[in-house]
Design an enzyme around this catalytic site. Sequence first.
Site, PDB file in Angstrom:
ATOM      1  N   CYS A 148       4.250   2.573   3.213  1.00 53.27           N
ATOM      2  CA  CYS A 148       3.879   3.076   1.880  1.00 53.27           C
ATOM      3  C   CYS A 148       2.653   3.983   1.906  1.00 53.27           C
ATOM      4  CB  CYS A 148       3.625   1.910   0.930  1.00 53.27           C
ATOM      5  SG  CYS A 148       5.068   0.858   0.691  1.00 53.27           S
ATOM      6  N   HIS A 198       7.165   4.957  -7.290  1.00 52.09           N
ATOM      7  CA  HIS A 198       6.695   4.777  -5.913  1.00 52.09           C
ATOM      8  C   HIS A 198       7.713   5.305  -4.892  1.00 52.09           C
ATOM      9  CE1 HIS A 198       4.623   3.290  -2.522  1.00 52.09           C
ATOM     10  NE2 HIS A 198       5.027   2.033  -2.519  1.00 52.09           N
TER      11      HIS A 198
END
Length: 544
Positions: A101, A362
């Site tokens: 991430c 995201h």
Amino acid sequence: MRSPNTTEHWKRNTIAMGLKRRVFVVGVGMTKFDKPGAKEGDYPDWGKEAGERALKDAGLSYGQIQQACCSYVYGDTTAGQRVVYGLGMTGIPVYNVNNACSSGSTALMMARQFVEGGLAECALALGFEKMERGSLSNKYDDRVNPMEKHVAAMFEVMEPESSPLAPQMFGNAGREHMKRYGTTADQFAKVAYKNHKHSVNNPYAQFQRHYTIDEIKASRMIHDPLTKLQCSPTSDGAAAVILASEPFVKKHGLESKAVEILAQEMVTDTPSTFESNSVMNIVGYDMSKMAADKVYKCSGVKPDDIDVVELHDCFSTNELITYEALGLCAPGEGGKMVDRGDNTYGGKYVVNPSGGLESKGHPLGATGLAQCSELTWQLRGEAGKRQVSEAKLALQHNIGLGGAAVVTLYKLGFPTKLHNPSAVSGDVFECAPLFAEMANILKKGGAVIVKKIRGTYSFKVKNSTGKELVWFVNCKTGSGFIEVGSDKKADCTISVSDKDLVDLLSGKLDGQKAFMQGKLKITGNIMLATKLKELQLVAPNSKL
């Protein structure tokens, strides 16, 4: 082989260059983030859109880019080339980055190092992601999972449950925080409430709905205490950032766009991740703290100096825990920070004005670069309805499990070159720096001032050309704040010319005489005007 003298000379020059070369963000751009399958086109289209927007923002052509770092997590090899070829095929090096991430921030860090080290004068970091709906899942079953040790360490201290792995890990970290410090599920829900509220003003956000606390708490439970609206969604989208050296910035007249990277650090897992019996450490608390501490030490900036923060709220529990890791509050005080409202407009900091990962979305490879874009807009004064008043220092936090935490500190590179955000149609207001000073005073001791004043002010100021601009000064809630161009209703409204206000605040003009002469008009709660002295303005002889 170099002679000893030549080698030492080369080393000295390299070290000096590494220390002295400043790096600036000069262009940013991103697509709107959307739920998987809802976005028209494919990842090359999104990457091209983000890249073109960043180039347009900087006023540069792709031919001026010398290195490109492309970040993504899900996709085949050389997807980065496939994206940047849509911008141009100039033969430059293209690096494909996958760091979970934090991939976007890793690409940003690589591009920064190329510029800082003199390997490039102008570099591009471009992140994108095309994701599947639903929770993240393992793609390969025929090899060791990189998260194997992290999961095993968690199950040594927490019983396995049937919920998806990512919310289970961050939810368990939240449970640990609750057990250790007495944090409540309501405080975690308030974090999500704040982020969804912020996203209403972000046209790039996947969600732009203001949910109530009750709606957030009543949404489907994913892993206690995390409900669905406290979890970041999977998303499609892209973001891009262009970095340049100081000589490049000055050569191309980019000072008004330039946001400097003051410090940046990446930290990967340490033994404490697996040996501390702490799920908070397993999901990156120690990594984040170490990276932040290094940034503060390198820059000389303290957490209290920060104005606006974009941090990795993949889950509401992680945002609250990260407040403490970044030093925004003391360990165990995250819940109290939420209750005070010190994570939103009017509080000590504004955290995730974009809506954060929970609302903005995201898309893993783009997230870190979208954070950078938001903070760049904030420091330039270009964030529209999301604008944080007088934002001067911005902090970014991006984390990926497996693991890597990247913390970055930004400020305007050339503040005097920035178009004055307090100007209307090019007309400058001389009182603007005085309101900036007021904002600094509120930032340092606003809570005490608020207790003394308990009121709001609206300053309607006309400059020499007759243009009017309003400053809203809140000394009623939280730690207080100041907004430029606000239309909020105030308890006390003060109408005055730009010149007279400057004279009042510098002690050259007596407030009572100005009022009697009609230079100063006050409506609403007139008694509040007498309390303005509590702000202790710039001039010690101020007679307002």
